[in-house]
Design a protein around this motif. Structure first.
Motif, PDB file in Angstrom:
ATOM      1  N   HIS A 211      26.489  46.407  44.723  1.00 28.18           N
ATOM      2  CA  HIS A 211      25.829  45.573  43.719  1.00 28.18           C
ATOM      3  C   HIS A 211      26.114  46.090  42.309  1.00 28.18           C
ATOM      4  CE1 HIS A 211      22.512  44.069  41.215  1.00 28.18           C
ATOM      5  NE2 HIS A 211      22.457  43.046  42.049  1.00 28.18           N
ATOM      6  N   ALA A 212      25.951  47.400  42.114  1.00 30.98           N
ATOM      7  CA  ALA A 212      26.174  47.983  40.792  1.00 30.98           C
ATOM      8  C   ALA A 212      27.637  47.866  40.366  1.00 30.98           C
ATOM      9  CB  ALA A 212      25.735  49.449  40.804  1.00 30.98           C
ATOM     10  N   ARG A 213      28.548  48.144  41.294  1.00 30.60           N
ATOM     11  CA  ARG A 213      29.981  48.016  41.000  1.00 30.60           C
ATOM     12  C   ARG A 213      30.340  46.581  40.633  1.00 30.60           C
ATOM     13  NH1 ARG A 213      33.871  47.841  46.058  1.00 30.60           N
ATOM     14  NH2 ARG A 213      32.791  45.830  46.145  1.00 30.60           N
ATOM     15  N   ASN A 214      29.881  45.637  41.452  1.00 33.41           N
ATOM     16  CA  ASN A 214      30.233  44.235  41.231  1.00 33.41           C
ATOM     17  C   ASN A 214      29.586  43.685  39.971  1.00 33.41           C
ATOM     18  OD1 ASN A 214      31.606  44.497  43.609  1.00 33.41           O
ATOM     19  ND2 ASN A 214      30.182  43.290  44.839  1.00 33.41           N
ATOM     20  N   GLU A 215      28.405  44.167  39.633  1.00 32.45           N
ATOM     21  CA  GLU A 215      27.768  43.766  38.385  1.00 32.45           C
ATOM     22  C   GLU A 215      28.661  44.121  37.199  1.00 32.45           C
ATOM     23  OE1 GLU A 215      23.293  44.171  36.771  1.00 32.45           O
ATOM     24  OE2 GLU A 215      24.339  46.095  37.019  1.00 32.45           O
ATOM     25  N   GLN A 216      29.245  45.327  37.237  1.00 26.90           N
ATOM     26  CA  GLN A 216      30.159  45.728  36.168  1.00 26.90           C
ATOM     27  C   GLN A 216      31.400  44.835  36.143  1.00 26.90           C
ATOM     28  OE1 GLN A 216      29.919  48.201  33.736  1.00 26.90           O
ATOM     29  NE2 GLN A 216      27.778  48.376  34.346  1.00 26.90           N
ATOM     30  N   TRP A 217      31.980  44.581  37.295  1.00 27.92           N
ATOM     31  CA  TRP A 217      33.166  43.730  37.334  1.00 27.92           C
ATOM     32  C   TRP A 217      32.856  42.329  36.823  1.00 27.92           C
ATOM     33  CZ3 TRP A 217      35.298  45.132  42.899  1.00 27.92           C
ATOM     34  CH2 TRP A 217      35.815  46.426  42.859  1.00 27.92           C
ATOM     35  N   CYS A 218      31.669  41.825  37.183  1.00 30.81           N
ATOM     36  CA  CYS A 218      31.279  40.486  36.732  1.00 30.81           C
ATOM     37  C   CYS A 218      31.125  40.449  35.217  1.00 30.81           C
ATOM     38  CB  CYS A 218      29.974  40.064  37.410  1.00 30.81           C
ATOM     39  SG  CYS A 218      29.286  38.512  36.774  1.00 30.81           S
ATOM     40  N   PRO A 266      40.730  47.454  35.724  1.00 31.43           N
ATOM     41  CA  PRO A 266      41.938  46.751  35.257  1.00 31.43           C
ATOM     42  C   PRO A 266      42.087  45.357  35.853  1.00 31.43           C
ATOM     43  CG  PRO A 266      42.451  49.042  35.752  1.00 31.43           C
ATOM     44  CD  PRO A 266      41.060  48.805  36.263  1.00 31.43           C
ATOM     45  N   ALA A 267      41.774  45.225  37.139  1.00 30.96           N
ATOM     46  CA  ALA A 267      41.868  43.908  37.769  1.00 30.96           C
ATOM     47  C   ALA A 267      40.839  42.951  37.184  1.00 30.96           C
ATOM     48  CB  ALA A 267      41.676  44.038  39.280  1.00 30.96           C
ATOM     49  N   ALA A 268      39.619  43.457  36.904  1.00 33.05           N
ATOM     50  CA  ALA A 268      38.589  42.612  36.301  1.00 33.05           C
ATOM     51  C   ALA A 268      39.020  42.124  34.926  1.00 33.05           C
ATOM     52  CB  ALA A 268      37.270  43.384  36.210  1.00 33.05           C
ATOM     53  N   LEU A 269      39.658  42.997  34.166  1.00 28.83           N
ATOM     54  CA  LEU A 269      40.116  42.610  32.831  1.00 28.83           C
ATOM     55  C   LEU A 269      41.251  41.588  32.909  1.00 28.83           C
ATOM     56  CD1 LEU A 269      40.003  46.090  31.042  1.00 28.83           C
ATOM     57  CD2 LEU A 269      38.451  44.143  30.725  1.00 28.83           C
ATOM     58  N   ARG A 270      42.114  41.724  33.921  1.00 22.21           N
ATOM     59  CA  ARG A 270      43.180  40.732  34.083  1.00 22.21           C
ATOM     60  C   ARG A 270      42.596  39.356  34.395  1.00 22.21           C
ATOM     61  NH1 ARG A 270      45.812  45.027  36.778  1.00 22.21           N
ATOM     62  NH2 ARG A 270      45.196  44.194  38.830  1.00 22.21           N
ATOM     63  N   LYS A 271      41.467  39.329  35.064  1.00 24.68           N
ATOM     64  CA  LYS A 271      40.826  38.064  35.430  1.00 24.68           C
ATOM     65  C   LYS A 271      39.730  37.666  34.437  1.00 24.68           C
ATOM     66  CE  LYS A 271      41.737  38.627  40.378  1.00 24.68           C
ATOM     67  NZ  LYS A 271      41.144  38.685  41.741  1.00 24.68           N
ATOM     68  N   ARG A 272      39.696  38.296  33.307  1.00 23.61           N
ATOM     69  CA  ARG A 272      38.637  38.048  32.342  1.00 23.61           C
ATOM     70  C   ARG A 272      38.642  36.596  31.867  1.00 23.61           C
ATOM     71  NH1 ARG A 272      34.868  40.032  29.015  1.00 23.61           N
ATOM     72  NH2 ARG A 272      34.888  39.506  26.800  1.00 23.61           N
ATOM     73  N   ARG A 273      37.533  35.915  32.100  1.00 22.98           N
ATOM     74  CA  ARG A 273      37.314  34.552  31.634  1.00 22.98           C
ATOM     75  C   ARG A 273      35.901  34.483  31.062  1.00 22.98           C
ATOM     76  NH1 ARG A 273      41.808  34.948  33.088  1.00 22.98           N
ATOM     77  NH2 ARG A 273      43.130  33.496  34.263  1.00 22.98           N
TER      78      ARG A 273
END
Length: 305
Positions: A211-218, A266-273
């Protein structure tokens, strides 16, 4: 105009007794759903054979190795053909026998609603088992996949649930997608879900870390600049405080999710919308203060349909 068609989707992993109970309730719904789709996600307890023997009309997807709940639900959503897709856990089922009819009426009456969420009568919170009133129905900033229905056409037009999340926090991410596209999440208290919430296959610390990890990615994908860094730090400290309250063992293991989050950044930033700043602010407010009327929701988000 004809009533929307409804599918029920369930992803399960080695919890056949719970799934059996849920499928028995689903079979008794009147009217029945137009489709039932199941994913046996790496099951080795006879789940797939049970479904073939006792639910021959259900569409069954089998994974030889577990893919996780989010990937399984994505596959089920794409395999469904109905207008409305109802998501249940293998240990959750509708309370009302006319559940399908009520869901159809809700989505037909509210074309701006992309997700309908329902209160849960759950063993996790025993007071919900006997509460007579869940309050007024309202527009909310989140939902729970164990008790939700989705307008499939909206889902197919958006990014959808992030498969890399594996489990947890896909709901807030999808809520932000819907709000940015002008659609609402609606909590209908006139329909209830019985969630037996088995402890089997659950691990609290693992769930907290995901949950904590995914919250950051979101938030790195959705939070607009320039506030993303401040929000990221605030949420990390909030998670640290939660771990502190749970005790030294939790606190000592907190760095595990920090490393997981950093590896996926890095993957989250590539998918940043990022969503518009106004939508993000209104979403944060909506989580704390749900809106009762459609007019309030349209004033807040300005893109009601």
């Amino acid at each position: 105009m004809s009533d929307p068609t409804c599918a029920i989707i369930i992803a399960t992993h080695n919890r056949l007794p719970e799934l059996r109970r849920t499928l028995e309730v689903v079979a008794a719904l009147a009217p029945p759903p137009d489709e039932v789709l199941l994913c046996a996600d790496g099951c080795d307890d006879g789940t797939a054979q049970y479904v073939r023997d006792h639910c021959p009309r259900a569409k069954l997807i089998e994974h030889t190795q577990p893919h996780g709940s989010i990937r399984s639900r994505i596959e089920l959503m794409h395999a469904a053909a109905s207008d409305i897709v109802i998501s249940l856990d293998d240990d959750s089922h509708p309370v009302e026998s006319d559940f399908i009819a009520r869901v159809r009426e809700l989505f037909a009456a509210k074309p701006h609603v992309a997700v309908a969420s329902f209160p849960q009568r759950t063993d996790e919170f025993p007071e919900t088992l006997t509460t007579p009133d869940f309050g007024p129905s309202r527009y909310v900033g989140n939902y729970v996949n164990a008790a939700a229905a989705f307008r499939r056409s909206v889902y197919m037009g958006l990014e959808g649930w992030p498969p890399e999340f594996e489990h947890a926090y896909d709901e807030p991410d999808y809520t932000l997608q819907c709000l940015a596209a002008g659609y609402a999440v609606y909590y209908d208290t006139g329909i209830a879900i019985r969630h037996h919430f088995t402890s089997l296959k659950r691990n609290e610390i693992r769930t907290h870390h995901r949950h904590a990890r995914n919250e950051q990615w979101c938030l790195w994908r959705r939070c607009p600049a320039p506030g993303v860094l401040a929000v990221s730090l605030y949420r990390a400290l909030s998670q640290l405080n939660y771990a502190r309250k749970r005790g030294p063992a939790w606190l000592a293991r907190e760095p595990r999710w920090w490393l997981m989050a950093l590896r996926g950044l890095p993957a989250a930033l590539r998918k940043r919308r990022p969503v518009p700043a106004r939508v993000y602010r209104q979403w944060l407010r909506l989580i704390r203060h749900p809106l009762v009327s459609a007019e309030e929701w349209q004033r807040a988000f300005g893109r009601g349909r």
